[in-house]
Motif scaffolding. Structure first.
Motif, PDB file in Angstrom:
ATOM      1  N   LEU A 130       0.536   4.267  -9.979  1.00 17.65           N
ATOM      2  CA  LEU A 130       0.774   5.699 -10.043  1.00 17.65           C
ATOM      3  C   LEU A 130       1.361   6.095 -11.389  1.00 17.65           C
ATOM      4  N   ARG A 131       1.204   7.369 -11.728  1.00 13.84           N
ATOM      5  CA  ARG A 131       1.793   7.919 -12.955  1.00 13.84           C
ATOM      6  C   ARG A 131       3.059   8.674 -12.572  1.00 13.84           C
ATOM      7  N   ALA A 132       4.183   8.327 -13.225  1.00 14.34           N
ATOM      8  CA  ALA A 132       5.477   8.928 -12.888  1.00 14.34           C
ATOM      9  C   ALA A 132       6.129   9.530 -14.120  1.00 14.34           C
ATOM     10  N   VAL A 133       6.896  10.601 -13.915  1.00  9.16           N
ATOM     11  CA  VAL A 133       7.668  11.255 -14.962  1.00  9.16           C
ATOM     12  C   VAL A 133       9.076  10.659 -14.988  1.00  9.16           C
ATOM     13  N   VAL A 134       9.593  10.381 -16.180  1.00  8.48           N
ATOM     14  CA  VAL A 134      10.963   9.900 -16.365  1.00  8.48           C
ATOM     15  C   VAL A 134      11.843  11.125 -16.595  1.00  8.48           C
ATOM     16  N   ASP A 135      12.722  11.425 -15.626  1.00  6.51           N
ATOM     17  CA  ASP A 135      13.424  12.709 -15.634  1.00  6.51           C
ATOM     18  C   ASP A 135      14.911  12.524 -15.331  1.00  6.51           C
ATOM     19  N   THR A 136      15.753  12.549 -16.383  1.00  7.60           N
ATOM     20  CA  THR A 136      17.199  12.423 -16.179  1.00  7.60           C
ATOM     21  C   THR A 136      17.795  13.670 -15.543  1.00  7.60           C
ATOM     22  N   GLY A 137      17.036  14.753 -15.457  1.00 10.71           N
ATOM     23  CA  GLY A 137      17.497  15.966 -14.807  1.00 10.71           C
ATOM     24  C   GLY A 137      17.143  16.035 -13.334  1.00 10.71           C
ATOM     25  N   ALA A 138      16.543  14.959 -12.809  1.00 10.61           N
ATOM     26  CA  ALA A 138      16.172  14.913 -11.392  1.00 10.61           C
ATOM     27  C   ALA A 138      17.270  14.203 -10.606  1.00 10.61           C
ATOM     28  N   GLU A 139      17.895  14.913  -9.679  1.00  8.52           N
ATOM     29  CA  GLU A 139      18.945  14.309  -8.864  1.00  8.52           C
ATOM     30  C   GLU A 139      18.395  13.310  -7.861  1.00  8.52           C
ATOM     31  N   ILE A 140      17.140  13.443  -7.540  1.00  2.00           N
ATOM     32  CA  ILE A 140      16.497  12.575  -6.562  1.00  2.00           C
ATOM     33  C   ILE A 140      15.103  12.245  -7.075  1.00  2.00           C
ATOM     34  N   SER A 141      14.599  11.085  -6.736  1.00  2.00           N
ATOM     35  CA  SER A 141      13.230  10.726  -7.101  1.00  2.00           C
ATOM     36  C   SER A 141      12.264  11.352  -6.100  1.00  2.00           C
ATOM     37  N   VAL A 142      11.060  11.671  -6.574  1.00  2.00           N
ATOM     38  CA  VAL A 142      10.110  12.438  -5.766  1.00  2.00           C
ATOM     39  C   VAL A 142       8.751  11.746  -5.743  1.00  2.00           C
ATOM     40  N   LEU A 143       8.142  11.711  -4.570  1.00  2.00           N
ATOM     41  CA  LEU A 143       6.754  11.288  -4.391  1.00  2.00           C
ATOM     42  C   LEU A 143       5.914  12.505  -4.027  1.00  2.00           C
ATOM     43  N   ASP A 144       4.750  12.630  -4.625  1.00  2.00           N
ATOM     44  CA  ASP A 144       3.843  13.704  -4.247  1.00  2.00           C
ATOM     45  C   ASP A 144       3.337  13.468  -2.825  1.00  2.00           C
ATOM     46  N   GLU A 170      11.029  -5.237  -9.678  1.00  2.00           N
ATOM     47  CA  GLU A 170      10.929  -4.689  -8.332  1.00  2.00           C
ATOM     48  C   GLU A 170      12.240  -3.991  -7.964  1.00  2.00           C
ATOM     49  N   ILE A 171      12.120  -2.746  -7.549  1.00  2.00           N
ATOM     50  CA  ILE A 171      13.264  -1.949  -7.102  1.00  2.00           C
ATOM     51  C   ILE A 171      13.057  -1.669  -5.627  1.00  2.00           C
ATOM     52  N   ARG A 172      13.982  -2.127  -4.801  1.00  2.00           N
ATOM     53  CA  ARG A 172      13.808  -2.051  -3.356  1.00  2.00           C
ATOM     54  C   ARG A 172      14.779  -1.038  -2.737  1.00  2.00           C
ATOM     55  N   ASN A 173      14.289  -0.431  -1.667  1.00  2.00           N
ATOM     56  CA  ASN A 173      15.124   0.388  -0.789  1.00  2.00           C
ATOM     57  C   ASN A 173      15.847   1.504  -1.543  1.00  2.00           C
ATOM     58  N   THR A 174      15.109   2.231  -2.362  1.00  2.00           N
ATOM     59  CA  THR A 174      15.699   3.327  -3.133  1.00  2.00           C
ATOM     60  C   THR A 174      15.292   4.675  -2.540  1.00  2.00           C
ATOM     61  N   GLN A 175      16.156   5.667  -2.707  1.00  2.00           N
ATOM     62  CA  GLN A 175      15.961   6.972  -2.078  1.00  2.00           C
ATOM     63  C   GLN A 175      14.886   7.790  -2.791  1.00  2.00           C
ATOM     64  N   PHE A 176      13.970   8.379  -2.013  1.00  2.00           N
ATOM     65  CA  PHE A 176      12.939   9.285  -2.505  1.00  2.00           C
ATOM     66  C   PHE A 176      12.822  10.464  -1.557  1.00  2.00           C
ATOM     67  N   VAL A 177      12.338  11.582  -2.075  1.00  2.00           N
ATOM     68  CA  VAL A 177      11.855  12.658  -1.220  1.00  2.00           C
ATOM     69  C   VAL A 177      10.351  12.766  -1.424  1.00  2.00           C
ATOM     70  N   MET A 178       9.671  13.306  -0.418  1.00  2.00           N
ATOM     71  CA  MET A 178       8.238  13.557  -0.543  1.00  2.00           C
ATOM     72  C   MET A 178       8.017  15.060  -0.471  1.00  2.00           C
ATOM     73  N   ALA A 234       4.611  10.994  -9.154  1.00  2.00           N
ATOM     74  CA  ALA A 234       6.019  10.776  -8.800  1.00  2.00           C
ATOM     75  C   ALA A 234       6.923  11.228  -9.937  1.00  2.00           C
ATOM     76  N   ILE A 235       8.190  11.471  -9.588  1.00  2.00           N
ATOM     77  CA  ILE A 235       9.250  11.744 -10.549  1.00  2.00           C
ATOM     78  C   ILE A 235      10.345  10.706 -10.323  1.00  2.00           C
ATOM     79  N   LEU A 236      10.728  10.007 -11.378  1.00  2.00           N
ATOM     80  CA  LEU A 236      11.811   9.019 -11.291  1.00  2.00           C
ATOM     81  C   LEU A 236      13.097   9.677 -11.753  1.00  2.00           C
ATOM     82  N   GLY A 237      14.144   9.600 -10.903  1.00  2.00           N
ATOM     83  CA  GLY A 237      15.396  10.261 -11.211  1.00  2.00           C
ATOM     84  C   GLY A 237      16.613   9.383 -11.006  1.00  2.00           C
ATOM     85  N   PHE A 238      17.731  10.025 -10.741  1.00  2.00           N
ATOM     86  CA  PHE A 238      19.044   9.387 -10.685  1.00  2.00           C
ATOM     87  C   PHE A 238      19.117   8.133  -9.820  1.00  2.00           C
ATOM     88  N   PRO A 239      18.562   8.094  -8.606  1.00  2.00           N
ATOM     89  CA  PRO A 239      18.748   6.897  -7.775  1.00  2.00           C
ATOM     90  C   PRO A 239      18.247   5.613  -8.429  1.00  2.00           C
TER      91      PRO A 239
END
Length: 294
Positions: A186-200, A243-251, A267-272
């Motif tokens: 997948l293609r993801a955005v690196v976003d330090t302004g994202a409090e949570i990581s996001v999946l489309d 490998e990053i396991r068991n990390t918080q995302f919203v969809m 996806a958006i990669l953020g703080f978690p």
């Protein structure tokens, strides 16, 4: 014309640094998972969010205004809102000074209300061209390191305990990287302004099943709109072999982003993800590195 947050800057800023032109440590505060930096623009001081998801400088239209400029439409995760453009004649962060910056004006009241703190703007990634940015979430400190034209540190400051490194794709839209979830790349955005990581919400089925949903809630967007999302733990995500396991995302739907981005965003990669490490972004070589904390 529709934009995602901010997307037009006609020229690069002129800047200078203080007593050490090659290195500066900048303290920050956190409001939730947002990084807040004290900065001064044209004599007005306030809190600014460090936001690599924004291409340029964004000013809160509550505190800054330019009545002569036309309004355009911008998009955020939670909908559309009006923006206009202005000029910041002088921006100071610590001893570092930028001059004659184009900036976008946008309403940030929804973020202020959610956090209970005044937010004067967003510090986008164009400010850091020519630098390496190191974010230490434990010390609440950012190191701003001047680089040569090959991306090396002008002043030798060796970093040990490297965990992982990967190339970033820098476009006018965003800093992007490749991730693997399930069997899909997948293609993801690196976003330090994202409090949570996001999946489309439209990711492939093998990706969606990796998210163990545990709740639903509403997300506040920059323009004041709210959108319902589901949240859970992602079983596994792979970043260039790490490998990053068991990390918080919203969809949630990333349709608004994908309407204006030149490439589809999954996806958006953020703080978690970032907060577990020392995060380095080299804006010359377009490289992201994770280091272990001391």
């Amino acid at each position: 014309m529709k934009l995602f947050l901010v997307f037009l800057c006609l020229s690069l800023p002129l800047f200078s640094m203080g007593s050490n032109p090659n290195f500066q440590s900048i303290p920050f505060q956190r409001s939730g998972n947002l990084i807040l930096i004290q900065a001064k623009i044209d004599g007005r001081s306030g809190n600014f969010i460090l936001d690599t998801g924004a291409p340029y400088l964004v000013l809160n239209s509550t505190y800054f205004s330019n009545k002569d400029l036309a309004t355009e439409t911008a998009s955020s995760l939670a909908g559309e809102f009006g923006i206009s453009h202005s000029i910041a004649h002088k921006l100071s962060i610590g001893e570092t000074v930028w001059t004659d910056l184009e900036a976008d004006l946008a309403p940030l009241g929804a973020v202020e209300n959610a956090k209970g703190v005044r937010i004067h703007g967003l510090l986008g990634r164009a400010l850091f061209v020519g630098y390496e940015l190191i974010i230490d979430y434990r010390k609440n400190q950012i190191d701003l390191i001047r680089l040569n034209n090959r991306g090396g540190r002008i002043e030798n400051r060796d970093q040990s305990n490297e965990v992982f490194s990967c190339a970033l794709k820098e476009s006018p839209d965003a800093l992007m990287c490749k991730v693997k979830i399930g069997n899909s790349k997948l293609r993801a955005v690196v976003d330090t302004g994202a409090e949570i990581s996001v999946l489309d919400k439209d990711v492939p089925a093998d990706v969606a099943k990796e998210l163990n949903i545990d709740r639903r809630f509403y997300l506040n967007g920059v323009g004041g709109n709210r959108v319902e999302v589901v949240s859970g733990r992602l079983s596994s995500l792979e970043l260039n072999g790490l490998e990053i396991r068991n990390t918080q995302f919203v969809m949630s739907s990333l349709e608004a982003m994908n309407k204006v981005y030149s490439k589809r965003i999954d996806a958006i990669l953020g703080f978690p993800i970032f907060s577990a490490y020392l995060l380095s972004i080299n804006f010359v070589t377009s490289e992201m590195t994770f280091y272990q904390h001391d």
